[in-house]
Design a protein around this motif. Structure first.
Motif, PDB file in Angstrom:
ATOM      1  N   GLU A  38       0.831  -1.210   0.000  1.00  0.00           N
ATOM      2  CA  GLU A  38       0.000   0.000   0.000  1.00  0.00           C
ATOM      3  C   GLU A  38       0.860   1.253   0.000  1.00  0.00           C
ATOM      4  O   GLU A  38       0.579   2.231  -0.706  1.00  0.00           O
ATOM      5  N   ILE A  39       1.925   1.237   0.808  1.00  0.00           N
ATOM      6  CA  ILE A  39       2.779   2.424   0.935  1.00  0.00           C
ATOM      7  C   ILE A  39       3.569   2.653  -0.349  1.00  0.00           C
ATOM      8  O   ILE A  39       3.725   3.795  -0.798  1.00  0.00           O
ATOM      9  N   GLN A  40       4.055   1.580  -0.957  1.00  0.00           N
ATOM     10  CA  GLN A  40       4.743   1.718  -2.241  1.00  0.00           C
ATOM     11  C   GLN A  40       3.816   2.344  -3.286  1.00  0.00           C
ATOM     12  O   GLN A  40       4.234   3.205  -4.068  1.00  0.00           O
ATOM     13  N   GLY A  41       2.559   1.920  -3.278  1.00  0.00           N
ATOM     14  CA  GLY A  41       1.593   2.469  -4.227  1.00  0.00           C
ATOM     15  C   GLY A  41       1.355   3.950  -4.009  1.00  0.00           C
ATOM     16  O   GLY A  41       1.252   4.729  -4.972  1.00  0.00           O
ATOM     17  N   ILE A  42       1.280   4.361  -2.749  1.00  0.00           N
ATOM     18  CA  ILE A  42       1.072   5.775  -2.433  1.00  0.00           C
ATOM     19  C   ILE A  42       2.273   6.599  -2.892  1.00  0.00           C
ATOM     20  O   ILE A  42       2.117   7.660  -3.507  1.00  0.00           O
ATOM     21  N   CYS A  43       3.478   6.114  -2.605  1.00  0.00           N
ATOM     22  CA  CYS A  43       4.686   6.858  -2.994  1.00  0.00           C
ATOM     23  C   CYS A  43       4.798   6.971  -4.512  1.00  0.00           C
ATOM     24  O   CYS A  43       5.176   8.021  -5.042  1.00  0.00           O
ATOM     25  N   GLN A  44       4.435   5.905  -5.205  1.00  0.00           N
ATOM     26  CA  GLN A  44       4.470   5.948  -6.667  1.00  0.00           C
ATOM     27  C   GLN A  44       3.428   6.923  -7.212  1.00  0.00           C
ATOM     28  O   GLN A  44       3.694   7.695  -8.142  1.00  0.00           O
ATOM     29  N   LYS A  45       2.256   6.921  -6.624  1.00  0.00           N
ATOM     30  CA  LYS A  45       1.171   7.788  -7.075  1.00  0.00           C
ATOM     31  C   LYS A  45       1.540   9.264  -6.958  1.00  0.00           C
ATOM     32  O   LYS A  45       1.224  10.065  -7.851  1.00  0.00           O
ATOM     33  N   TYR A  46       2.226   9.630  -5.862  1.00  0.00           N
ATOM     34  CA  TYR A  46       2.516  11.035  -5.603  1.00  0.00           C
ATOM     35  C   TYR A  46       3.965  11.412  -5.905  1.00  0.00           C
ATOM     36  O   TYR A  46       4.377  12.554  -5.646  1.00  0.00           O
ATOM     37  N   GLY A  47       4.748  10.469  -6.401  1.00  0.00           N
ATOM     38  CA  GLY A  47       6.137  10.760  -6.742  1.00  0.00           C
ATOM     39  C   GLY A  47       7.017  11.035  -5.542  1.00  0.00           C
ATOM     40  O   GLY A  47       7.874  11.926  -5.576  1.00  0.00           O
ATOM     41  N   LEU A  48       6.843  10.269  -4.475  1.00  0.00           N
ATOM     42  CA  LEU A  48       7.583  10.468  -3.236  1.00  0.00           C
ATOM     43  C   LEU A  48       8.659   9.407  -3.059  1.00  0.00           C
ATOM     44  O   LEU A  48       8.472   8.244  -3.428  1.00  0.00           O
ATOM     45  N   ALA A  49       9.777   9.800  -2.478  1.00  0.00           N
ATOM     46  CA  ALA A  49      10.814   8.831  -2.124  1.00  0.00           C
ATOM     47  C   ALA A  49      10.335   8.003  -0.938  1.00  0.00           C
ATOM     48  O   ALA A  49       9.595   8.494  -0.068  1.00  0.00           O
ATOM     49  N   LEU A  50      10.763   6.751  -0.882  1.00  0.00           N
ATOM     50  CA  LEU A  50      10.376   5.842   0.192  1.00  0.00           C
ATOM     51  C   LEU A  50      11.626   5.381   0.938  1.00  0.00           C
ATOM     52  O   LEU A  50      12.521   4.762   0.359  1.00  0.00           O
ATOM     53  N   ILE A  51      11.685   5.728   2.228  1.00  0.00           N
ATOM     54  CA  ILE A  51      12.817   5.394   3.084  1.00  0.00           C
ATOM     55  C   ILE A  51      12.370   4.354   4.098  1.00  0.00           C
ATOM     56  O   ILE A  51      11.362   4.542   4.790  1.00  0.00           O
ATOM     57  N   GLU A  52      13.109   3.270   4.202  1.00  0.00           N
ATOM     58  CA  GLU A  52      12.854   2.265   5.235  1.00  0.00           C
ATOM     59  C   GLU A  52      13.762   2.514   6.438  1.00  0.00           C
ATOM     60  O   GLU A  52      14.983   2.482   6.316  1.00  0.00           O
ATOM     61  N   ASP A  53      13.176   2.762   7.586  1.00  0.00           N
ATOM     62  CA  ASP A  53      13.907   2.686   8.852  1.00  0.00           C
ATOM     63  C   ASP A  53      13.811   1.231   9.287  1.00  0.00           C
ATOM     64  O   ASP A  53      12.823   0.800   9.864  1.00  0.00           O
ATOM     65  N   ALA A  54      14.855   0.477   8.938  1.00  0.00           N
ATOM     66  CA  ALA A  54      14.869  -0.971   9.176  1.00  0.00           C
ATOM     67  C   ALA A  54      15.716  -1.346  10.373  1.00  0.00           C
ATOM     68  O   ALA A  54      16.179  -2.484  10.478  1.00  0.00           O
ATOM     69  N   CYS A  55      15.906  -0.395  11.291  1.00  0.00           N
ATOM     70  CA  CYS A  55      16.794  -0.637  12.435  1.00  0.00           C
ATOM     71  C   CYS A  55      16.320  -1.778  13.327  1.00  0.00           C
ATOM     72  O   CYS A  55      17.134  -2.414  14.003  1.00  0.00           O
ATOM     73  N   HIS A  56      15.014  -2.048  13.339  1.00  0.00           N
ATOM     74  CA  HIS A  56      14.469  -3.168  14.118  1.00  0.00           C
ATOM     75  C   HIS A  56      14.403  -4.466  13.313  1.00  0.00           C
ATOM     76  O   HIS A  56      14.102  -5.511  13.898  1.00  0.00           O
TER      77      HIS A  56
END
Length: 393
Positions: free
Chosen positions: A141-159
């Protein structure tokens, strides 16, 4: 290591880590060099990404990620209200506004995709997600939103080192590694993490442009490094952008290589203890055990429970402490810290409910099922004695 009967966390360290440190000391090369290069290659292969850039700590990883993506003063980054403060602090430090989004709920305290979309503005440059406790966010869902609005997607994968994302709709038998789901991903190797080196972090990406820029930003914008000149592979260097000293040293890289070899085994051990906790605690009335119905491949970094109210939480934490059982709080609601109260933070009902009741329980790969049962026994008794309010949701 401590006076706790059951500590919150502990390290799986032994002769392999000792040998790794001795190997570095005998080489007499301590700054970034061959151990860092080997660690980066092994980590990249583990994640299935093209670029893995080791850095000084998880906060450095976040800072470099923002810079590599071209985030500028005046921009906004949407991020969860339930997270460690580093992502929000770095946002403010570079003149970016952190826009806090709510979590899905007490049982799934990861960022809510619908709330992300609701908070997008013309100033939004990126979305940062945090895989709370080692459990992947709703990435499709989040990937789809970022693609729709042209936003970069950052994962905070520290956990979430070692976790895999499985699409809940298809329930596919395999999935992509966390850290390979957005434009860029950040990891921390702090002492309480699944892969622990004391300090240290890493940035991962599949984008060649980001990989090149991250390497330059990590080390003062220099085109060659000390190790390359020491080996005779270069005799001079240029500085082609303004960078930082966020390098990882050889000692921590050597420790990281050993810890990476142990990671999958230790994550499996964590899963065993989490399953035992869930079996004991899920039936307790009035409490919430997040991710108790999760079907995917978590890193099982945290086991948390949510008390019915703040008073009950305080009572249980105090009594567990008296029994020698260490607990923690992951996390307070970020916009309620003094440093962030000037920011707009409306409609974060689930985040604030979660923060007032959450208790982090002991979890580490060298613990025992008997220790899990001891913790659960105390909580079971306390859940009947604590001042639980019947009218709370």
């Amino acid at each position: 290591m401590s006076n706790w009967h059951i500590p919150l966390s502990d390290l799986d360290y032994g002769s392999e880590e000792t040998a790794a440190v001795q190997r570095v000391l005998q080489s007499k090369w301590l700054s970034m060099g061959p151990e860092v290069q080997a660690f980066e290659q092994e980590f990249a292969e583990f994640l299935g990404v093209k670029h893995a850039i080791a850095v000084a700590n998880g906060t450095a990883a976040l800072h470099l990620s923002y810079l590599a993506l071209g985030v500028e003063p005046g921009d906004e980054i949407i991020q969860p209200a339930i997270n460690f403060v580093a992502a929000a602090n770095i946002s403010v430090a570079i003149g970016v506004t952190p826009v806090f989004a709510d979590i899905i709920g007490l049982g799934e305290p990861t960022i809510d995709p619908a709330d992300i979309e609701r908070r997008i503005s013309p100033r939004t440059k990126a979305v940062l997600v945090m895989h709370y406790g080692g459990y992947p966010c709703r990435m499709a869902e989040i990937q789809g939103i970022c693609q729709k609005y042209g936003l970069a997607l950052i994962e905070d994968a520290c956990h979430a080192v070692g976790a895999r994302y499985l699409d809940s709709q298809s329930r596919a038998p395999h999935g992509n590694m966390v850290g390979n789901l957005g434009d860029i991903a950040c990891f921390s190797f702090f002492s309480n993490k699944n892969l622990a080196t004391g300090e240290g972090g890493l940035v991962a990406t599949n984008r060649d442009d980001l990989g090149e820029r991250l390497r330059l930003l990590r080390s003062h914008g220099m085109t060659t490094l000390s190790w390359e000149r020491h080996k005779g592979h270069a005799s001079s260097y240029d500085v082609i952008l303004h960078g930082y000293n966020y390098r990882l040293d050889e000692l921590r890289a050597a420790l990281g290589r050993v810890q990476l070899k142990k990671l999958q085994r230790n994550n499996s051990r964590r899963q065993q203890f989490v399953s035992a906790y869930q079996q004991h605690l899920t039936p307790i009335s009035g409490w919430t055990v997040p991710f108790s119905d999760y079907f995917g491949d978590s890193a099982y970094h945290l086991i948390v429970i949510v008390a019915p109210d703040k008073e009950t939480r305080t009572h249980v934490v105090k009594t567990l402490k008296e029994a020698g059982i260490q607990t923690s709080l992951h996390y307070p609601c970020l916009p309620d810290f003094t440093a962030f109260r000037h920011l707009t933070s409306h409609d974060l009902e689930q985040s604030r409910l979660f923060a007032q009741g959450v208790i982090t329980l002991p979890l580490f790969p060298t613990m025992t099922l008997d220790q899990v049962e001891q913790v659960c026994s105390h909580i079971y008794e306390l859940s009947h004695l604590a001042p639980v309010k019947d009218d709370l949701p």
